[in-house]
Design an enzyme around this catalytic site. Structure first.
Site, short mmCIF file in Angstrom:
data_model
loop_
_atom_site.label_atom_id
_atom_site.label_comp_id
_atom_site.label_asym_id
_atom_site.label_seq_id
_atom_site.Cartn_x
_atom_site.Cartn_y
_atom_site.Cartn_z
N HIS A 57 0.80 -1.23 0.00
CA HIS A 57 0.00 0.00 0.00
C HIS A 57 0.83 1.28 0.00
O HIS A 57 0.26 2.37 0.00
CB HIS A 57 -0.92 0.01 1.23
N HIS A 72 1.60 6.90 -0.86
CA HIS A 72 0.74 6.06 -0.03
C HIS A 72 -0.56 5.82 -0.79
O HIS A 72 -1.31 6.76 -1.04
CB HIS A 72 0.46 6.77 1.30
#
Length: 149
Positions: A57, A72
Site C-alpha cells: 500500500h 501512499h
C-alpha cells in the site's frame, strides 16, 4: 531541485483535503494527493533513486539529492493486508522516474477507506509545496511539484 512526478493519473488535490491528520497536517512532510481515475492502475516511481521501503500500500524512494518521496496508495489501506495490490519492485533496488512500482485497483477498497494517494516530500518544511489549482489533473509522469534538497 528534485522534480516529483505524478505516480498515477487523476485529479490533484491539496494535502489539507486528505482525510487523515498525519497527512493533512503535513506531519510526514508537504506534498499533494491524487484522486485516482477509475480502474486498475500501475503506480510508477515519482523520482529516480533507491527504493527505501516497499509495502503493498505504500513505498518510499530516496532521490540522489537526499529527498525521500512517500507514495501512499489510499488511506487506511494497510488494513487490507496487501489485498488488491501487486508489488512490482524489490526493496533496495534502484529505479528511474516512471518505473512501475505497484499495480492497484482502487475499486478493491473497503467501506470507509479513501482512494486518495498522498505524494509526500518527507521531512521537508510545512507549506513548502504549494496547493494545486482547483481543477488540476495529472497524467502519470506529469510534474507535480519540485523540492529543494
Amino acid at each position: 531541485m528534485t522534480e516529483v512526478l505524478a505516480p498515477l493519473p487523476g485529479r490533484v488535490v491539496a494535502m489539507s483535503d486528505v482525510p487523515d491528520p498525519v497527512f493533512s497536517s503535513e506531519m510526514v512532510g508537504p506534498g499533494v494527493a491524487i484522486e485516482p481515475d477509475p480502474g486498475e492502475v500501475t503506480v510508477v516511481s515519482p523520482v529516480a533513486g533507491k527504493v527505501l521501503k516497499v509495502h503493498p500500500h505504500a513505498f518510499i524512494v530516496l532521490a540522489p539529492d537526499g529527498v525521500g518521496v512517500l507514495v501512499h496508495l489510499g488511506i487506511d489501506t494497510v488494513k487490507l493486508d496487501g489485498r488488491g495490490f501487486e508489488v512490482l519492485v524489490t526493496q533496495g533496488s534502484t529505479v528511474e522516474a516512471g518505473t512501475p512500482m505497484v499495480r492497484w485497483d482502487p475499486a478493491t477498497l473497503e467501506e470507509g477507506m479513501s482512494p486518495l494517494v498522498p505524494v509526500v516530500a518527507m521531512d521537508r518544511p510545512k507549506g513548502s509545496v504549494p496547493d494545486p489549482a482547483g481543477d488540476a489533473r495529472a497524467a502519470a509522469g506529469d510534474l507535480l511539484f519540485t523540492v529543494a534538497p
